[in-house]
Design an enzyme around this catalytic site. Structure first.
Site, PDB file in Angstrom:
ATOM      1  N   THR A   1      58.374  40.016   6.257  1.00  0.00           N
ATOM      2  CA  THR A   1      58.148  39.195   7.458  1.00  0.00           C
ATOM      3  C   THR A   1      56.961  38.256   7.306  1.00  0.00           C
ATOM      4  OG1 THR A   1      56.708  40.870   8.459  1.00  0.00           O
ATOM      5  CG2 THR A   1      59.080  41.024   8.921  1.00  0.00           C
TER       6      THR A   1
ATOM      7  N   CYS B   1      49.406  43.497  10.043  1.00  0.00           N
ATOM      8  CA  CYS B   1      49.197  44.345  11.216  1.00  0.00           C
ATOM      9  C   CYS B   1      47.990  45.253  11.031  1.00  0.00           C
ATOM     10  CB  CYS B   1      50.423  45.234  11.469  1.00  0.00           C
ATOM     11  SG  CYS B   1      51.967  44.366  11.730  1.00  0.00           S
TER      12      CYS B   1
ATOM     13  N   CYS C   1      49.565  49.786  14.607  1.00  0.00           N
ATOM     14  CA  CYS C   1      50.655  49.003  15.207  1.00  0.00           C
ATOM     15  C   CYS C   1      51.845  49.906  15.528  1.00  0.00           C
ATOM     16  CB  CYS C   1      51.090  47.888  14.252  1.00  0.00           C
ATOM     17  SG  CYS C   1      52.271  46.742  14.998  1.00  0.00           S
TER      18      CYS C   1
ATOM     19  N   ARG D   1      57.892  49.583  13.809  1.00  0.00           N
ATOM     20  CA  ARG D   1      58.430  50.532  12.840  1.00  0.00           C
ATOM     21  C   ARG D   1      57.671  50.430  11.515  1.00  0.00           C
ATOM     22  NH1 ARG D   1      64.796  50.806  10.937  1.00  0.00           N
ATOM     23  NH2 ARG D   1      64.578  52.556   9.490  1.00  0.00           N
TER      24      ARG D   1
ATOM     25  N   ARG E   1      50.694  36.015   8.563  1.00  0.00           N
ATOM     26  CA  ARG E   1      50.419  35.652   9.947  1.00  0.00           C
ATOM     27  C   ARG E   1      50.057  36.893  10.743  1.00  0.00           C
ATOM     28  NH1 ARG E   1      55.533  34.206   9.228  1.00  0.00           N
ATOM     29  NH2 ARG E   1      56.196  35.365  11.075  1.00  0.00           N
TER      30      ARG E   1
ATOM     31  N   CYS F   1      50.097  39.750  13.562  1.00  0.00           N
ATOM     32  CA  CYS F   1      51.117  40.366  14.411  1.00  0.00           C
ATOM     33  C   CYS F   1      50.821  40.067  15.876  1.00  0.00           C
ATOM     34  CB  CYS F   1      51.133  41.875  14.151  1.00  0.00           C
ATOM     35  SG  CYS F   1      52.250  42.801  15.230  1.00  0.00           S
TER      36      CYS F   1
ATOM     37  N   CYS G   1      50.310  44.035  17.798  1.00  0.00           N
ATOM     38  CA  CYS G   1      49.061  44.814  17.694  1.00  0.00           C
ATOM     39  C   CYS G   1      47.822  43.929  17.702  1.00  0.00           C
ATOM     40  CB  CYS G   1      49.065  45.698  16.450  1.00  0.00           C
ATOM     41  SG  CYS G   1      48.987  44.794  14.884  1.00  0.00           S
TER      42      CYS G   1
ATOM     43  N   ASP H   1      27.470  68.433  -2.084  1.00  0.00           N
ATOM     44  CA  ASP H   1      27.617  69.849  -1.768  1.00  0.00           C
ATOM     45  C   ASP H   1      27.821  70.673  -3.056  1.00  0.00           C
ATOM     46  OD1 ASP H   1      28.265  71.839   0.593  1.00  0.00           O
ATOM     47  OD2 ASP H   1      29.768  72.203  -0.962  1.00  0.00           O
TER      48      ASP H   1
END
Length: 504
Positions: A30, A34, A38, A41, A63, A65, A68, A463
Protein backbone atom coordinates in the site's frame (compact mmCIF):
# COMPACT_ATOMS: atom_id res chain seq x y z
CA UNK A 1 15.54 0.95 19.86
CA UNK A 2 17.89 -0.85 17.46
CA UNK A 3 15.61 -1.98 14.67
CA UNK A 4 15.70 -5.66 13.89
CA UNK A 5 12.86 -6.62 11.49
CA UNK A 6 11.99 -9.84 13.31
CA UNK A 7 11.87 -8.14 16.70
CA UNK A 8 9.75 -5.29 15.36
CA UNK A 9 7.32 -7.69 13.72
CA UNK A 10 6.87 -9.56 17.01
CA UNK A 11 5.97 -6.27 18.69
CA UNK A 12 3.69 -5.31 15.79
CA UNK A 13 1.68 -8.53 16.14
CA UNK A 14 0.81 -7.73 19.76
CA UNK A 15 -0.30 -4.12 19.03
CA UNK A 16 1.14 -3.34 22.48
CA UNK A 17 0.86 0.41 23.22
CA UNK A 18 4.17 0.31 25.08
CA UNK A 19 5.93 0.24 21.69
CA UNK A 20 3.97 3.14 20.24
CA UNK A 21 6.32 5.79 18.86
CA UNK A 22 9.41 3.62 19.17
CA UNK A 23 9.24 2.46 15.54
CA UNK A 24 7.02 2.67 12.46
CA UNK A 25 6.06 0.02 9.91
CA UNK A 26 5.82 0.64 6.17
CA UNK A 27 3.60 -1.71 4.16
CA UNK A 28 5.02 -2.41 0.72
CA UNK A 29 1.71 -3.27 -0.96
CA UNK A 30 0.00 0.00 0.00
CA UNK A 31 3.05 2.27 0.46
CA UNK A 32 1.50 3.43 3.72
CA UNK A 33 3.33 3.55 7.05
CA UNK A 34 1.68 3.00 10.44
CA UNK A 35 2.26 2.98 14.17
CA UNK A 36 2.61 -0.46 15.83
CA UNK A 37 -0.76 0.14 17.56
CA UNK A 38 -2.68 0.61 14.31
CA UNK A 39 -6.00 -1.25 14.35
CA UNK A 40 -5.76 -2.19 10.67
CA UNK A 41 -5.20 -5.85 9.81
CA UNK A 42 -1.61 -6.90 10.53
CA UNK A 43 0.28 -7.18 7.22
CA UNK A 44 2.35 -10.20 6.25
CA UNK A 45 5.95 -10.14 7.40
CA UNK A 46 7.39 -10.02 3.87
CA UNK A 47 5.41 -6.85 3.13
CA UNK A 48 6.77 -4.93 6.15
CA UNK A 49 9.65 -2.50 6.46
CA UNK A 50 10.52 -0.88 9.76
CA UNK A 51 11.74 2.66 10.41
CA UNK A 52 13.00 4.44 13.54
CA UNK A 53 11.03 7.60 12.73
CA UNK A 54 8.17 8.92 10.66
CA UNK A 55 10.64 11.05 8.72
CA UNK A 56 12.63 7.97 7.71
CA UNK A 57 9.47 6.27 6.43
CA UNK A 58 8.42 9.31 4.39
CA UNK A 59 11.92 9.73 3.00
CA UNK A 60 11.56 6.22 1.59
CA UNK A 61 8.32 7.11 -0.18
CA UNK A 62 5.67 5.91 2.33
CA UNK A 63 2.50 7.92 3.10
CA UNK A 64 1.13 8.30 6.65
CA UNK A 65 -1.82 6.11 7.65
CA UNK A 66 -5.08 8.04 8.00
CA UNK A 67 -6.39 5.62 10.61
CA UNK A 68 -3.61 5.54 13.24
CA UNK A 69 -2.14 8.96 12.27
CA UNK A 70 1.63 8.56 12.86
CA UNK A 71 1.94 12.28 13.61
CA UNK A 72 0.15 11.60 16.89
CA UNK A 73 2.58 8.94 18.11
CA UNK A 74 4.39 9.72 21.37
CA UNK A 75 7.24 12.09 20.65
CA UNK A 76 5.76 13.24 17.33
CA UNK A 77 3.09 15.66 18.53
CA UNK A 78 2.23 18.00 21.36
CA UNK A 79 -0.45 15.57 22.43
CA UNK A 80 -0.35 11.78 22.64
CA UNK A 81 -3.65 11.09 20.93
CA UNK A 82 -5.88 8.44 19.44
CA UNK A 83 -5.80 4.92 20.81
CA UNK A 84 -2.86 5.31 23.23
CA UNK A 85 -4.31 8.44 24.81
CA UNK A 86 -7.77 6.89 25.14
CA UNK A 87 -6.34 3.69 26.63
CA UNK A 88 -4.27 5.67 29.13
CA UNK A 89 -7.34 7.67 30.14
CA UNK A 90 -9.39 4.47 30.50
CA UNK A 91 -6.67 3.00 32.73
CA UNK A 92 -6.76 6.05 34.98
CA UNK A 93 -10.56 5.96 35.12
CA UNK A 94 -10.48 2.26 36.05
CA UNK A 95 -8.04 3.20 38.83
CA UNK A 96 -10.76 5.48 40.22
CA UNK A 97 -9.08 8.76 39.33
CA UNK A 98 -12.35 10.46 38.35
CA UNK A 99 -13.69 9.74 41.83
CA UNK A 100 -11.19 12.21 43.30
CA UNK A 101 -10.52 14.55 40.36
CA UNK A 102 -12.33 16.24 37.51
CA UNK A 103 -12.02 15.39 33.83
CA UNK A 104 -9.95 18.55 33.44
CA UNK A 105 -7.51 17.23 36.06
CA UNK A 106 -7.33 13.90 34.25
CA UNK A 107 -6.68 15.63 30.92
CA UNK A 108 -3.98 17.78 32.50
CA UNK A 109 -2.25 14.67 33.87
CA UNK A 110 -2.20 13.29 30.30
CA UNK A 111 -0.95 16.54 28.81
CA UNK A 112 -4.03 17.40 26.75
CA UNK A 113 -7.13 19.57 27.01
CA UNK A 114 -10.34 18.07 28.38
CA UNK A 115 -12.08 18.86 25.08
CA UNK A 116 -9.49 16.88 23.12
CA UNK A 117 -9.69 14.00 25.61
CA UNK A 118 -13.48 13.82 25.23
CA UNK A 119 -13.20 13.71 21.43
CA UNK A 120 -10.51 11.00 21.35
CA UNK A 121 -12.22 8.93 24.06
CA UNK A 122 -15.51 9.05 22.18
CA UNK A 123 -13.79 7.84 19.00
CA UNK A 124 -12.10 4.92 20.77
CA UNK A 125 -14.86 3.69 23.11
CA UNK A 126 -18.05 5.20 21.69
CA UNK A 127 -18.92 6.93 24.98
CA UNK A 128 -17.81 9.99 26.91
CA UNK A 129 -15.23 9.52 29.72
CA UNK A 130 -17.85 10.30 32.37
CA UNK A 131 -20.21 7.63 30.99
CA UNK A 132 -17.34 5.13 30.91
CA UNK A 133 -16.54 5.94 34.54
CA UNK A 134 -20.19 5.52 35.54
CA UNK A 135 -20.33 2.10 33.89
CA UNK A 136 -17.18 0.99 35.73
CA UNK A 137 -18.66 2.17 39.04
CA UNK A 138 -21.99 0.47 38.40
CA UNK A 139 -20.39 -2.83 37.43
CA UNK A 140 -18.26 -2.77 40.58
CA UNK A 141 -21.34 -1.92 42.65
CA UNK A 142 -23.29 -4.78 41.05
CA UNK A 143 -20.50 -7.17 41.98
CA UNK A 144 -20.33 -5.93 45.56
CA UNK A 145 -24.10 -6.18 45.95
CA UNK A 146 -24.00 -9.75 44.65
CA UNK A 147 -20.87 -11.09 46.31
CA UNK A 148 -20.72 -9.27 49.65
CA UNK A 149 -23.02 -8.15 52.42
CA UNK A 150 -21.68 -4.62 52.63
CA UNK A 151 -24.48 -2.13 53.39
CA UNK A 152 -25.81 -0.43 50.27
CA UNK A 153 -24.41 2.95 51.31
CA UNK A 154 -20.95 1.39 51.71
CA UNK A 155 -21.30 -0.22 48.28
CA UNK A 156 -22.09 3.19 46.80
CA UNK A 157 -19.05 4.80 48.45
CA UNK A 158 -16.74 1.89 47.55
CA UNK A 159 -17.83 2.12 43.92
CA UNK A 160 -16.92 5.80 43.71
CA UNK A 161 -20.31 7.46 44.13
CA UNK A 162 -20.33 10.55 46.35
CA UNK A 163 -24.12 10.44 46.78
CA UNK A 164 -26.38 7.51 47.68
CA UNK A 165 -29.26 9.26 45.92
CA UNK A 166 -27.24 9.53 42.70
CA UNK A 167 -26.19 5.89 42.99
CA UNK A 168 -29.78 4.67 43.42
CA UNK A 169 -31.05 6.81 40.53
CA UNK A 170 -28.35 5.72 38.10
CA UNK A 171 -28.63 2.06 39.12
CA UNK A 172 -32.40 2.10 38.53
CA UNK A 173 -32.01 3.91 35.19
CA UNK A 174 -29.38 1.49 33.85
CA UNK A 175 -30.54 -1.84 35.30
CA UNK A 176 -34.30 -1.22 35.76
CA UNK A 177 -34.11 -2.31 39.41
CA UNK A 178 -32.95 -0.83 42.67
CA UNK A 179 -29.79 -2.00 44.48
CA UNK A 180 -32.07 -3.52 47.12
CA UNK A 181 -33.96 -5.51 44.46
CA UNK A 182 -30.70 -7.00 43.17
CA UNK A 183 -29.56 -7.94 46.64
CA UNK A 184 -32.87 -9.65 47.47
CA UNK A 185 -32.50 -11.78 44.34
CA UNK A 186 -28.97 -12.94 45.18
CA UNK A 187 -27.28 -14.52 48.15
CA UNK A 188 -24.35 -12.46 49.36
CA UNK A 189 -21.34 -14.69 49.90
CA UNK A 190 -18.39 -12.91 51.43
CA UNK A 191 -18.49 -11.42 54.92
CA UNK A 192 -18.27 -7.64 55.19
CA UNK A 193 -14.73 -7.84 56.66
CA UNK A 194 -13.32 -8.91 53.29
CA UNK A 195 -14.21 -8.76 49.61
CA UNK A 196 -13.27 -11.32 46.95
CA UNK A 197 -12.67 -10.83 43.22
CA UNK A 198 -11.49 -13.07 40.37
CA UNK A 199 -9.08 -11.38 37.96
CA UNK A 200 -8.69 -13.33 34.71
CA UNK A 201 -5.45 -14.07 32.87
CA UNK A 202 -4.43 -15.76 29.63
CA UNK A 203 -3.07 -19.25 30.41
CA UNK A 204 -0.58 -20.68 30.98
CA UNK A 205 0.42 -18.98 34.22
CA UNK A 206 3.39 -20.31 36.23
CA UNK A 207 1.99 -19.45 39.65
CA UNK A 208 4.62 -21.46 41.50
CA UNK A 209 7.40 -19.45 39.86
CA UNK A 210 5.68 -16.14 40.65
CA UNK A 211 5.10 -17.16 44.25
CA UNK A 212 8.71 -18.33 44.62
CA UNK A 213 9.99 -15.02 43.25
CA UNK A 214 7.84 -12.93 45.60
CA UNK A 215 8.40 -15.24 48.57
CA UNK A 216 12.17 -15.07 48.26
CA UNK A 217 11.98 -11.27 48.33
CA UNK A 218 9.14 -10.85 50.86
CA UNK A 219 9.80 -8.10 53.42
CA UNK A 220 8.93 -9.20 56.95
CA UNK A 221 5.85 -7.34 58.18
CA UNK A 222 4.85 -6.14 54.69
CA UNK A 223 4.54 -9.39 52.73
CA UNK A 224 4.14 -13.10 53.37
CA UNK A 225 3.80 -16.26 51.31
CA UNK A 226 1.81 -19.03 52.97
CA UNK A 227 1.00 -22.20 51.08
CA UNK A 228 -0.16 -21.16 47.62
CA UNK A 229 -1.18 -17.65 48.67
CA UNK A 230 0.49 -14.25 48.71
CA UNK A 231 -0.37 -11.70 51.41
CA UNK A 232 0.67 -8.08 51.82
CA UNK A 233 -0.26 -4.72 53.33
CA UNK A 234 -1.42 -1.94 51.02
CA UNK A 235 -1.58 1.84 51.14
CA UNK A 236 -3.46 3.85 48.51
CA UNK A 237 -3.12 7.62 48.68
CA UNK A 238 -5.88 9.86 47.45
CA UNK A 239 -6.37 13.60 47.37
CA UNK A 240 -7.66 15.11 50.61
CA UNK A 241 -11.24 16.29 50.30
CA UNK A 242 -12.33 19.87 51.00
CA UNK A 243 -12.81 20.90 54.61
CA UNK A 244 -10.69 18.12 56.06
CA UNK A 245 -7.80 18.74 58.45
CA UNK A 246 -4.35 17.34 57.98
CA UNK A 247 -3.16 14.56 60.23
CA UNK A 248 -6.67 13.42 61.21
CA UNK A 249 -7.53 9.76 61.68
CA UNK A 250 -10.83 9.52 59.87
CA UNK A 251 -12.10 5.99 59.92
CA UNK A 252 -11.74 2.44 61.15
CA UNK A 253 -13.03 -0.96 60.05
CA UNK A 254 -12.23 -3.68 62.54
CA UNK A 255 -8.51 -3.44 63.17
CA UNK A 256 -7.68 -1.61 59.94
CA UNK A 257 -7.30 2.15 59.92
CA UNK A 258 -7.85 4.83 57.31
CA UNK A 259 -5.38 7.65 57.96
CA UNK A 260 -5.01 11.15 56.59
CA UNK A 261 -1.82 13.14 56.47
CA UNK A 262 -0.24 15.99 54.53
CA UNK A 263 -2.52 16.92 51.61
CA UNK A 264 -3.72 13.38 50.92
CA UNK A 265 -5.72 10.66 52.57
CA UNK A 266 -4.19 7.20 52.85
CA UNK A 267 -6.50 4.22 52.71
CA UNK A 268 -4.68 1.25 54.22
CA UNK A 269 -5.40 -2.45 54.58
CA UNK A 270 -4.35 -5.87 53.32
CA UNK A 271 -4.84 -8.23 50.39
CA UNK A 272 -4.31 -11.90 49.64
CA UNK A 273 -3.93 -13.50 46.21
CA UNK A 274 -4.25 -17.17 45.25
CA UNK A 275 -5.26 -19.10 42.11
CA UNK A 276 -9.00 -19.32 41.54
CA UNK A 277 -10.25 -22.91 41.92
CA UNK A 278 -12.75 -22.64 39.06
CA UNK A 279 -11.22 -20.67 36.19
CA UNK A 280 -8.08 -19.15 34.69
CA UNK A 281 -8.01 -16.32 37.18
CA UNK A 282 -6.46 -15.16 40.43
CA UNK A 283 -8.72 -14.91 43.47
CA UNK A 284 -8.00 -11.57 45.15
CA UNK A 285 -9.28 -11.06 48.69
CA UNK A 286 -9.31 -7.45 49.87
CA UNK A 287 -9.74 -6.21 53.41
CA UNK A 288 -12.91 -4.12 53.72
CA UNK A 289 -10.96 -1.05 54.81
CA UNK A 290 -9.76 -0.81 51.20
CA UNK A 291 -13.32 -0.76 49.82
CA UNK A 292 -13.07 2.96 49.10
CA UNK A 293 -10.05 2.38 46.86
CA UNK A 294 -11.00 -0.87 45.12
CA UNK A 295 -10.35 0.26 41.53
CA UNK A 296 -6.82 1.38 42.40
CA UNK A 297 -6.10 -1.73 44.48
CA UNK A 298 -7.26 -4.13 41.76
CA UNK A 299 -5.32 -2.21 39.11
CA UNK A 300 -2.15 -2.57 41.15
CA UNK A 301 -2.77 -6.28 41.64
CA UNK A 302 -3.08 -6.70 37.86
CA UNK A 303 0.24 -4.90 37.48
CA UNK A 304 2.00 -6.88 40.22
CA UNK A 305 0.97 -10.22 38.72
CA UNK A 306 1.27 -9.20 35.04
CA UNK A 307 -2.28 -10.26 34.18
CA UNK A 308 -2.30 -8.46 30.80
CA UNK A 309 0.57 -10.63 29.50
CA UNK A 310 0.22 -12.60 26.24
CA UNK A 311 2.39 -15.62 27.09
CA UNK A 312 2.04 -17.31 23.68
CA UNK A 313 3.44 -14.30 21.82
CA UNK A 314 6.33 -13.92 24.25
CA UNK A 315 7.18 -17.62 24.25
CA UNK A 316 7.24 -17.60 20.45
CA UNK A 317 9.60 -14.61 20.45
CA UNK A 318 11.99 -16.08 23.03
CA UNK A 319 12.08 -19.50 21.39
CA UNK A 320 14.02 -22.24 23.17
CA UNK A 321 14.78 -19.96 26.13
CA UNK A 322 11.10 -20.00 27.14
CA UNK A 323 10.44 -23.65 26.38
CA UNK A 324 10.84 -24.91 29.95
CA UNK A 325 8.63 -22.26 31.57
CA UNK A 326 6.07 -20.93 29.04
CA UNK A 327 3.89 -19.32 31.72
CA UNK A 328 6.48 -17.09 33.42
CA UNK A 329 5.13 -13.61 34.20
CA UNK A 330 6.98 -10.39 34.89
CA UNK A 331 6.54 -9.47 38.58
CA UNK A 332 5.42 -5.86 38.78
CA UNK A 333 4.80 -3.59 41.74
CA UNK A 334 2.07 -2.52 44.12
CA UNK A 335 4.17 0.58 44.84
CA UNK A 336 6.82 1.88 42.44
CA UNK A 337 8.70 3.72 45.17
CA UNK A 338 8.95 0.50 47.16
CA UNK A 339 10.48 -1.35 44.20
CA UNK A 340 12.96 1.48 43.59
CA UNK A 341 14.12 1.47 47.20
CA UNK A 342 14.46 -2.31 47.16
CA UNK A 343 16.48 -2.12 43.94
CA UNK A 344 18.94 0.27 45.58
CA UNK A 345 19.15 -1.91 48.68
CA UNK A 346 19.84 -4.90 46.44
CA UNK A 347 22.94 -3.41 44.81
CA UNK A 348 25.92 -5.79 45.01
CA UNK A 349 24.39 -7.99 47.72
CA UNK A 350 22.42 -11.24 47.70
CA UNK A 351 18.64 -11.30 47.57
CA UNK A 352 18.51 -12.62 51.14
CA UNK A 353 20.78 -9.86 52.48
CA UNK A 354 18.84 -7.09 50.72
CA UNK A 355 15.54 -8.48 52.05
CA UNK A 356 16.85 -8.43 55.63
CA UNK A 357 18.05 -4.84 55.23
CA UNK A 358 14.65 -3.89 53.76
CA UNK A 359 12.94 -5.40 56.81
CA UNK A 360 15.04 -3.18 59.13
CA UNK A 361 14.24 -0.18 56.93
CA UNK A 362 10.51 -0.90 57.17
CA UNK A 363 10.64 -1.51 60.93
CA UNK A 364 12.32 1.87 61.43
CA UNK A 365 10.27 4.06 59.10
CA UNK A 366 7.08 2.19 58.15
CA UNK A 367 3.72 2.79 59.83
CA UNK A 368 2.28 -0.04 61.96
CA UNK A 369 -0.98 -1.67 60.90
CA UNK A 370 -3.22 -4.28 62.52
CA UNK A 371 -4.51 -7.04 60.23
CA UNK A 372 -6.09 -10.50 60.63
CA UNK A 373 -2.77 -12.03 59.51
CA UNK A 374 -0.09 -11.98 62.21
CA UNK A 375 2.62 -11.77 59.53
CA UNK A 376 1.34 -8.42 58.25
CA UNK A 377 2.24 -5.66 60.69
CA UNK A 378 3.82 -2.82 58.72
CA UNK A 379 3.25 -0.57 55.71
CA UNK A 380 6.19 0.24 53.47
CA UNK A 381 7.46 3.79 54.25
CA UNK A 382 6.06 6.68 52.22
CA UNK A 383 8.37 8.69 49.98
CA UNK A 384 7.49 11.86 51.92
CA UNK A 385 8.67 10.30 55.17
CA UNK A 386 12.02 9.22 53.73
CA UNK A 387 12.45 12.56 51.94
CA UNK A 388 12.37 14.31 55.31
CA UNK A 389 15.26 12.20 56.63
CA UNK A 390 19.01 12.63 56.33
CA UNK A 391 21.15 9.94 54.75
CA UNK A 392 22.62 9.18 58.17
CA UNK A 393 19.18 8.16 59.46
CA UNK A 394 18.86 5.56 56.69
CA UNK A 395 22.47 4.41 57.06
CA UNK A 396 21.80 3.70 60.75
CA UNK A 397 19.63 0.77 59.63
CA UNK A 398 22.63 -1.03 58.14
CA UNK A 399 22.47 0.61 54.70
CA UNK A 400 25.79 1.50 53.05
CA UNK A 401 26.31 5.26 52.93
CA UNK A 402 26.18 5.69 49.16
CA UNK A 403 22.94 3.69 49.00
CA UNK A 404 21.45 5.64 51.90
CA UNK A 405 22.13 8.88 50.00
CA UNK A 406 20.61 7.39 46.85
CA UNK A 407 17.43 6.38 48.71
CA UNK A 408 16.96 9.84 50.23
CA UNK A 409 17.60 11.51 46.84
CA UNK A 410 15.10 9.15 45.20
CA UNK A 411 12.48 9.84 47.87
CA UNK A 412 12.84 13.60 47.45
CA UNK A 413 12.31 13.37 43.69
CA UNK A 414 9.24 11.14 44.11
CA UNK A 415 7.76 13.21 46.95
CA UNK A 416 8.19 16.41 44.93
CA UNK A 417 6.38 14.86 41.96
CA UNK A 418 9.41 15.14 39.67
CA UNK A 419 9.79 11.38 39.31
CA UNK A 420 6.93 9.05 38.46
CA UNK A 421 7.31 5.30 38.99
CA UNK A 422 4.32 3.52 37.49
CA UNK A 423 3.37 1.87 34.16
CA UNK A 424 2.07 5.16 32.69
CA UNK A 425 5.41 6.93 33.16
CA UNK A 426 7.52 7.79 30.13
CA UNK A 427 10.21 5.10 30.03
CA UNK A 428 13.04 7.09 28.46
CA UNK A 429 12.46 10.16 30.62
CA UNK A 430 12.25 8.06 33.77
CA UNK A 431 15.43 6.15 32.96
CA UNK A 432 17.22 9.45 32.38
CA UNK A 433 15.95 10.82 35.71
CA UNK A 434 17.05 7.66 37.53
CA UNK A 435 20.48 7.72 35.91
CA UNK A 436 20.91 11.30 37.16
CA UNK A 437 20.44 10.25 40.80
CA UNK A 438 23.59 9.61 42.86
CA UNK A 439 24.24 5.92 43.41
CA UNK A 440 21.85 4.72 40.69
CA UNK A 441 23.49 2.87 37.80
CA UNK A 442 22.30 0.89 34.77
CA UNK A 443 21.40 -2.26 36.74
CA UNK A 444 19.23 -0.34 39.22
CA UNK A 445 17.52 1.80 36.59
CA UNK A 446 16.73 -1.17 34.33
CA UNK A 447 15.43 -3.26 37.24
CA UNK A 448 13.11 -0.42 38.26
CA UNK A 449 11.92 -0.08 34.65
CA UNK A 450 11.33 -3.84 34.52
CA UNK A 451 9.15 -3.97 37.62
CA UNK A 452 7.80 -0.51 38.50
CA UNK A 453 7.27 0.70 34.92
CA UNK A 454 6.33 -2.75 33.53
CA UNK A 455 8.67 -2.11 30.59
CA UNK A 456 8.90 -5.45 28.72
CA UNK A 457 12.22 -4.60 27.03
CA UNK A 458 14.13 -3.62 30.19
CA UNK A 459 17.37 -5.54 30.51
CA UNK A 460 19.62 -5.23 33.61
CA UNK A 461 22.68 -6.46 31.73
CA UNK A 462 25.17 -5.97 34.60
CA UNK A 463 23.20 -8.48 36.70
CA UNK A 464 25.56 -11.22 37.94
CA UNK A 465 22.97 -13.99 37.55
CA UNK A 466 22.17 -12.88 33.99
CA UNK A 467 25.86 -12.90 33.07
CA UNK A 468 26.33 -16.37 34.55
CA UNK A 469 23.27 -17.78 32.81
CA UNK A 470 24.38 -16.30 29.48
CA UNK A 471 27.96 -17.43 30.14
CA UNK A 472 29.38 -13.97 29.54
CA UNK A 473 31.89 -12.08 31.65
CA UNK A 474 31.27 -8.59 30.24
CA UNK A 475 27.90 -6.80 30.48
CA UNK A 476 28.41 -5.28 27.03
CA UNK A 477 28.66 -8.74 25.50
CA UNK A 478 25.46 -9.84 27.26
CA UNK A 479 23.68 -6.71 26.03
CA UNK A 480 24.69 -7.44 22.45
CA UNK A 481 23.70 -11.10 22.68
CA UNK A 482 20.26 -10.16 24.05
CA UNK A 483 19.29 -8.24 20.91
CA UNK A 484 17.52 -11.31 19.53
CA UNK A 485 15.11 -11.26 22.48
CA UNK A 486 13.86 -7.73 21.89
CA UNK A 487 11.29 -6.41 22.59
CA UNK A 488 10.75 -8.93 25.43
CA UNK A 489 14.15 -8.84 27.16
CA UNK A 490 12.62 -8.38 30.62
CA UNK A 491 10.91 -11.76 30.23
CA UNK A 492 14.18 -13.21 28.95
CA UNK A 493 15.77 -12.13 32.25
CA UNK A 494 13.25 -14.22 34.19
CA UNK A 495 14.02 -17.26 32.04
CA UNK A 496 17.76 -16.71 32.47
CA UNK A 497 17.35 -16.66 36.24
CA UNK A 498 15.37 -19.90 36.00
CA UNK A 499 18.05 -21.40 33.79
CA UNK A 500 20.72 -20.57 36.36
CA UNK A 501 18.64 -22.12 39.16
CA UNK A 502 18.34 -25.33 37.15
CA UNK A 503 22.13 -25.54 36.81
CA UNK A 504 22.70 -25.43 40.57
Amino acid sequence: MLLDPEQCYRALRTHDSRFDGRFFVGVGTTRIYCRPVCTARTPHRHNCRFFPSAAAAEADGFRPCLRCRPELAPGYAVVDANRRLAQSAAGLIEDGRLAEASLADLAQALGVTDRHLRRVFQQEFGVAPVDYAQTQRLLLAKRLLTDSDLPVIDVAMASGFASLRRFNALFRARYRMTPGDLRRNTAAGAPAERLAFDLAFRPPYDWEAMLAFLGKRAIAGVEAVEGKSYFRTVRVERKLGPGLRRGDQVGRRGDEIVRRGDDKEAVVGWISVTPSPRRAALRVTVGASLAGALPAVLSRVKHLFDLACRPDEIAAALGTLARGHPGLRLPGAMDGFEIAVRAILGQQVTVGASTRIAARFVAAFGDPIATPNASLTRLFPRAAVIAALEAEDVAAQGVVGVRARAIVALAREVAAGRLRLDPLADVDATLAALDALPGVGPWTAQYIAMRALAWPDAFPHPDVAVLKAMQHTKPSHALAAAESWRPWRAYAVLHLWKLLEARK
